[in-house]
Design a protein around this motif. Structure first.
Motif, PDB file in Angstrom:
ATOM      1  N   UNK A 209      -1.734  -8.142 -15.265  1.00  0.00           N
ATOM      2  CA  UNK A 209      -2.422  -8.219 -13.843  1.00  0.00           C
ATOM      3  C   UNK A 209      -2.234  -6.942 -13.236  1.00  0.00           C
ATOM      4  N   UNK A 210      -3.438  -6.171 -12.946  1.00  0.00           N
ATOM      5  CA  UNK A 210      -3.279  -4.854 -12.199  1.00  0.00           C
ATOM      6  C   UNK A 210      -3.941  -5.115 -10.985  1.00  0.00           C
ATOM      7  N   UNK A 211      -3.602  -6.198 -10.112  1.00  0.00           N
ATOM      8  CA  UNK A 211      -4.286  -6.378  -8.786  1.00  0.00           C
ATOM      9  C   UNK A 211      -3.327  -7.163  -7.932  1.00  0.00           C
ATOM     10  N   UNK A 212      -3.902  -7.601  -6.872  1.00  0.00           N
ATOM     11  CA  UNK A 212      -3.260  -8.337  -5.862  1.00  0.00           C
ATOM     12  C   UNK A 212      -2.713  -9.599  -6.064  1.00  0.00           C
ATOM     13  N   UNK A 213      -3.069 -10.067  -7.442  1.00  0.00           N
ATOM     14  CA  UNK A 213      -2.375 -11.563  -7.756  1.00  0.00           C
ATOM     15  C   UNK A 213      -0.808 -11.105  -7.932  1.00  0.00           C
ATOM     16  N   UNK A 214      -0.496  -9.806  -8.193  1.00  0.00           N
ATOM     17  CA  UNK A 214       1.033  -9.767  -8.242  1.00  0.00           C
ATOM     18  C   UNK A 214       1.805  -9.851  -7.037  1.00  0.00           C
ATOM     19  N   UNK A 215       1.041  -9.602  -5.737  1.00  0.00           N
ATOM     20  CA  UNK A 215       1.762  -9.937  -4.612  1.00  0.00           C
ATOM     21  C   UNK A 215       1.375 -11.309  -4.158  1.00  0.00           C
ATOM     22  N   UNK A 216       0.282 -12.058  -4.499  1.00  0.00           N
ATOM     23  CA  UNK A 216      -0.176 -13.395  -4.107  1.00  0.00           C
ATOM     24  C   UNK A 216       1.036 -14.217  -4.816  1.00  0.00           C
ATOM     25  N   UNK A 217       1.521 -13.889  -6.296  1.00  0.00           N
ATOM     26  CA  UNK A 217       2.103 -14.879  -6.964  1.00  0.00           C
ATOM     27  C   UNK A 217       3.817 -14.247  -7.077  1.00  0.00           C
ATOM     28  N   UNK A 218       4.176 -13.512  -6.402  1.00  0.00           N
ATOM     29  CA  UNK A 218       5.535 -12.821  -6.266  1.00  0.00           C
ATOM     30  C   UNK A 218       5.658 -12.425  -7.604  1.00  0.00           C
ATOM     31  N   UNK A 219       4.986 -11.714  -8.342  1.00  0.00           N
ATOM     32  CA  UNK A 219       5.280 -11.217  -9.661  1.00  0.00           C
ATOM     33  C   UNK A 219       5.969  -9.923  -9.619  1.00  0.00           C
ATOM     34  N   UNK A 220       6.078  -9.315  -8.518  1.00  0.00           N
ATOM     35  CA  UNK A 220       6.718  -7.771  -8.517  1.00  0.00           C
ATOM     36  C   UNK A 220       6.015  -6.959  -9.251  1.00  0.00           C
ATOM     37  N   UNK A 221       6.323  -5.528  -9.120  1.00  0.00           N
ATOM     38  CA  UNK A 221       5.390  -4.613  -9.576  1.00  0.00           C
ATOM     39  C   UNK A 221       4.029  -4.224  -8.908  1.00  0.00           C
ATOM     40  N   UNK A 222       4.182  -4.767  -7.533  1.00  0.00           N
ATOM     41  CA  UNK A 222       2.848  -4.452  -7.200  1.00  0.00           C
ATOM     42  C   UNK A 222       2.317  -3.118  -6.682  1.00  0.00           C
ATOM     43  N   UNK A 223       3.209  -2.389  -6.358  1.00  0.00           N
ATOM     44  CA  UNK A 223       2.824  -0.978  -5.937  1.00  0.00           C
ATOM     45  C   UNK A 223       2.498  -0.259  -7.345  1.00  0.00           C
ATOM     46  N   UNK A 224       3.291  -0.524  -8.489  1.00  0.00           N
ATOM     47  CA  UNK A 224       3.120   0.184  -9.508  1.00  0.00           C
ATOM     48  C   UNK A 224       1.624  -0.117 -10.443  1.00  0.00           C
ATOM     49  N   UNK A 225       1.376  -1.648 -10.138  1.00  0.00           N
ATOM     50  CA  UNK A 225       0.050  -1.981 -10.502  1.00  0.00           C
ATOM     51  C   UNK A 225      -1.167  -1.165 -10.066  1.00  0.00           C
ATOM     52  N   UNK A 226      -0.951  -1.128  -8.654  1.00  0.00           N
ATOM     53  CA  UNK A 226      -1.969  -0.197  -7.864  1.00  0.00           C
ATOM     54  C   UNK A 226      -2.160   0.969  -8.076  1.00  0.00           C
ATOM     55  N   UNK A 227      -0.998   1.701  -8.550  1.00  0.00           N
ATOM     56  CA  UNK A 227      -0.929   3.054  -8.961  1.00  0.00           C
ATOM     57  C   UNK A 227      -1.465   3.192 -10.300  1.00  0.00           C
ATOM     58  N   UNK A 228      -1.347   2.283 -11.115  1.00  0.00           N
ATOM     59  CA  UNK A 228      -1.688   2.385 -12.648  1.00  0.00           C
ATOM     60  C   UNK A 228      -3.318   2.200 -12.626  1.00  0.00           C
ATOM     61  N   UNK A 229      -3.895   1.179 -11.727  1.00  0.00           N
ATOM     62  CA  UNK A 229      -5.267   1.086 -11.858  1.00  0.00           C
ATOM     63  C   UNK A 229      -5.819   2.109 -11.110  1.00  0.00           C
ATOM     64  N   UNK A 230      -5.259   2.706  -9.997  1.00  0.00           N
ATOM     65  CA  UNK A 230      -5.881   3.768  -9.630  1.00  0.00           C
ATOM     66  C   UNK A 230      -5.878   5.297 -10.820  1.00  0.00           C
ATOM     67  N   UNK A 231      -4.704   5.281 -11.554  1.00  0.00           N
ATOM     68  CA  UNK A 231      -4.552   6.338 -12.389  1.00  0.00           C
ATOM     69  C   UNK A 231      -5.703   6.156 -13.280  1.00  0.00           C
ATOM     70  N   UNK A 232      -5.868   4.966 -13.856  1.00  0.00           N
ATOM     71  CA  UNK A 232      -7.119   4.848 -15.017  1.00  0.00           C
ATOM     72  C   UNK A 232      -8.316   5.227 -14.367  1.00  0.00           C
ATOM     73  N   UNK A 233      -8.806   4.902 -13.229  1.00  0.00           N
ATOM     74  CA  UNK A 233     -10.053   5.153 -12.474  1.00  0.00           C
ATOM     75  C   UNK A 233     -10.312   6.724 -12.587  1.00  0.00           C
ATOM     76  N   UNK A 234      -9.267   7.478 -11.826  1.00  0.00           N
ATOM     77  CA  UNK A 234      -9.328   8.805 -11.824  1.00  0.00           C
ATOM     78  C   UNK A 234      -9.640   9.502 -13.113  1.00  0.00           C
ATOM     79  N   UNK A 235      -8.802   8.970 -14.024  1.00  0.00           N
ATOM     80  CA  UNK A 235      -9.014   9.507 -15.564  1.00  0.00           C
ATOM     81  C   UNK A 235     -10.103   9.554 -16.209  1.00  0.00           C
ATOM     82  N   UNK A 236     -11.114   8.493 -15.795  1.00  0.00           N
ATOM     83  CA  UNK A 236     -12.333   7.950 -16.383  1.00  0.00           C
ATOM     84  C   UNK A 236     -13.439   8.206 -15.429  1.00  0.00           C
ATOM     85  N   UNK A 237     -13.366   8.789 -14.243  1.00  0.00           N
ATOM     86  CA  UNK A 237     -14.262   8.967 -13.320  1.00  0.00           C
ATOM     87  C   UNK A 237     -14.682  10.290 -13.244  1.00  0.00           C
ATOM     88  N   UNK A 238     -15.330  11.039 -14.256  1.00  0.00           N
ATOM     89  CA  UNK A 238     -15.984  12.279 -14.428  1.00  0.00           C
ATOM     90  C   UNK A 238     -17.229  12.283 -14.218  1.00  0.00           C
TER      91      UNK A 238
END
Length: 238
Positions: A209-238
């Motif tokens: 999960x690379x979204x807010x569910x990590x916060x909703x469900x106390x899964x941890x790694x929330x900031x890392x997930x948001x950073x990862x999804x943004x990284x992927x977007x930037x890499x492919x948004x050409x």
């Protein structure tokens, strides 16, 4: 463009008047809420990611012929948008069972639907945003038949654009929430945001999960997930 007084503060954003009555400035916060506001916290850097992701994706919608409230990005956290009156319907498009859909209907998460589903909820915090159908929306005069039909058309079009783009990023678009607004002349446009706050996004291979569910469900790694999804977007948004 001068930023004037604050006119609204929501769970994730603040809205300010400008010296143009038809333009507002939206400022994204790091505040996070879940469980109908019962769970509160902070996701560091979320405001920056949600602002910049929303703007990039709104630009894609405009290219696809879906009108939006987006005007231009002002800074990493602030964006200039057209003034709209929000249609009080939250629009949820689902491609795969998850979240409330899975719990409400007693099915497991991860069932891929033959075709996307759409549902509406009444945007009303005091009533906890209850589900409603098109007949309820018409009875309550939340929107006209023509507006509802157009909103559905746009919502499915947004789904097509987002699904295709996220697939390029190695991400599965599970579901997402949209809001629409009306310009002063009554034109319906896509408003609010498109971000990990409003979308369920899973890694296409691992289903991480690379979204807010990590916060909703106390899964941890929330900031890392948001950073990862943004990284992927930037890499492919050409």
């Amino acid at each position: 463009m001068r930023k004037l007084e604050e006119v609204y503060e929501g769970k994730a954003k603040k809205v300010f008047k400008t010296d143009d009555p038809q333009l507002f400035i939206v400022s994204y916060k790091d505040d996070a809420t879940a469980l109908d506001g019962l769970k509160k916290g902070t996701i560091l850097g979320k405001g920056v990611i949600n602002n910049q992701m929303t703007n990039r994706l709104m630009a894609k919608m405009e290219k696809a012929g879906i009108p939006t409230h987006f005007v231009r990005e002002l800074s990493e956290r602030e964006t200039l948008v057209k003034k709209v009156s929000i249609v009080p319907l939250e629009v949820i498009v689902r491609n795969i069972s998850a979240g409330h859909f899975a719990s409400r209907y007693g099915v497991e998460e991860g069932i891929v639907f033959d075709q996307p589903t759409i549902e509406f909820s009444y945007k009303n915090d005091a009533l906890h945003d209850p589900l409603l159908n098109e007949y309820h929306a018409l009875a309550l005069k939340l929107a006209t038949r023509e507006e509802i039909d157009l909103i559905k058309k746009y919502a499915f079009a947004v789904n097509d654009v987002l699904k295709a783009f996220w697939a390029e990023c190695g991400v599965t678009l599970v579901d997402f929430k949209l809001e629409f607004g009306k310009l002063s002349d009554g034109t319906i446009v896509l408003a609010d945001e498109i971000s990990p706050d409003t979308c369920r996004l899973w890694d296409s291979v691992t289903h991480e999960k690379l979204d807010k569910d990590r916060f909703r469900r106390d899964m941890g790694g929330v900031e890392d997930a948001y950073t990862e999804i943004m990284k992927r977007l930037v890499e492919h948004d050409q």
